[in-house]
Design an enzyme around this catalytic site. Structure first.
Site, PDB file in Angstrom:
ATOM      1  N   ILE A  65       2.300  42.498  69.173  1.00  0.00           N
ATOM      2  CA  ILE A  65       3.042  41.238  69.217  1.00  0.00           C
ATOM      3  C   ILE A  65       3.479  41.030  70.666  1.00  0.00           C
ATOM      4  CG2 ILE A  65       3.808  41.224  66.812  1.00  0.00           C
ATOM      5  CD1 ILE A  65       6.469  42.307  67.653  1.00  0.00           C
ATOM      6  N   ASP A  66       3.731  39.773  71.034  1.00  0.00           N
ATOM      7  CA  ASP A  66       4.064  39.450  72.418  1.00  0.00           C
ATOM      8  C   ASP A  66       5.348  40.140  72.865  1.00  0.00           C
ATOM      9  OD1 ASP A  66       1.874  37.804  72.446  1.00  0.00           O
ATOM     10  OD2 ASP A  66       3.015  35.960  72.093  1.00  0.00           O
ATOM     11  N   ARG A  67       5.458  40.326  74.158  1.00  0.00           N
ATOM     12  CA  ARG A  67       6.628  40.989  74.744  1.00  0.00           C
ATOM     13  C   ARG A  67       7.932  40.303  74.343  1.00  0.00           C
ATOM     14  NH1 ARG A  67       7.725  41.857  81.272  1.00  0.00           N
ATOM     15  NH2 ARG A  67       9.732  42.915  81.053  1.00  0.00           N
TER      16      ARG A  67
END
Length: 323
Positions: A147-149
């Protein structure tokens, strides 16, 4: 009376567990009992086998029983121990507290916003590197997905190669359901329940990835459901059918309802409307996952609560809606 240096040295402790602590995980018990000791140290002594229950090594997820005899090795307690950690090390130590499920096959964490899942692109470490550091005895730790930062929420890590293979197969066959909560601009149309728009990923010289809707891109599908309306904003549930980079963020932008505080695909005017809510990060949270356990074949359903920043934002929006 003055104490000699030797009197101040930490000693081995022996603790008899009472019914009051029965059923509590050993790691959580030690965090409370050894107040002031860095959590990273607590997990280190657990994994090295220095903590014993009834003279036997135990795992961090072991649940205490009444009459258990607990041996705790010498550890130095310092009220300043955790506050002296660098911000990077503090993030690493806090990841152990973010675990929402763990067994011999996998662990699932509620990943905080602002930490990448892996190192790269100028980052020296991420979630997976952190857990490998915290658990040096672990023979196998691999990300099941990413998942994105800046996205928070559920992240699954496999502890066995067989578990990784099984979960990857479920992802490939679209048998794993992942649901996200997102706060989007405007009044989301009820008829917009599915977005099917191909996504093309472009790598910039800086190493950043920018994704756009393009016929040159890969087929992508996201399902949407309205959870709550606030007039100028809508809380939606987004369920990606495919797993493309930045998929939910780009699909919401494509419908002209970008996600709050998205610094790449968002709307600054919309973000300014939310300033009084205290929101200062991307409002995208992986809230729920359903999959088949790789060993037991049990259907697993796990939920990760919103962090205090996102929860406070919703509280303010609800209060303003009632005015």
């Amino acid at each position: 009376m003055k104490c000699s240096d030797s009197d101040l040295q930490p000693q081995v402790q022996f603790v008899a567990i009472t019914r009051e602590n029965e059923g509590q995980r050993i790691d959580n018990f030690l965090v409370t009992y050894l107040k002031g000791v860095p959590k990273s140290m607590i997990y280190r002594i657990l994994r090295k086998g220095e903590v014993r229950v009834n003279k036997k090594r135990i795992k961090p997820e072991y649940k205490l029983k009444a009459q258990d005899q607990l041996r705790i090795p010498p550890v130095r307690v310092s009220e300043k121990a955790e506050t002296n950690l660098s911000p990077k090390l503090q993030k690493v130590a806090n990841l152990e507290k973010a675990i929402i499920y763990e067994d011999d096959e996998l662990l699932v964490i509620n990943k905080p916003s602002g930490i990448a899942v892996h190192g790269g692109s100028g980052l020296s470490f991420g979630v997976i590197e952190a857990f490998r550091t915290l658990r040096p005895q672990a023979k196998f730790l691999e990300l099941v997905h990413r998942i994105d930062r800046d996205t928070s929420g559920i992240l699954i890590i496999a502890k066995k190669r067989s578990a990784l293979k099984s979960l990857h197969e479920q992802l490939r066959l679209k048998q794993m359901q992942k649901d996200y909560l997102a706060l989007t601009k405007g009044d989301w149309p009820s008829k917009c329940k599915v977005v099917q728009a191909p996504l093309f990923k472009n790598h910039l010289k800086s190493g950043e990835r920018v994704v756009k809707v393009s016929q040159e891109g890969k087929p992508s599908e996201t399902r949407f459901k309205v959870e709550e309306r606030f007039g100028f904003a809508t809380l939606i549930k987004a369920s990606p059918v495919t797993g493309r980079t930045h998929q939910i963020r780009v699909h919401t932008q494509y419908t002209d309802h970008p996600i709050a505080f998205d610094d790449r695909y968002g709307d600054k005017v919309f973000d300014e409307q939310l300033l009084d809510t205290g929101l200062n990060r991307l409002f995208l949270h992986a809230s729920h996952v359903q999959f088949v356990h790789p060993k037991t074949s049990q259907v697993m359903q796990l939920t990760a609560p919103l962090d205090s920043t996102l929860e406070h934002c919703l509280v303010v929006l609800r209060a303003n809606k009632l005015k």
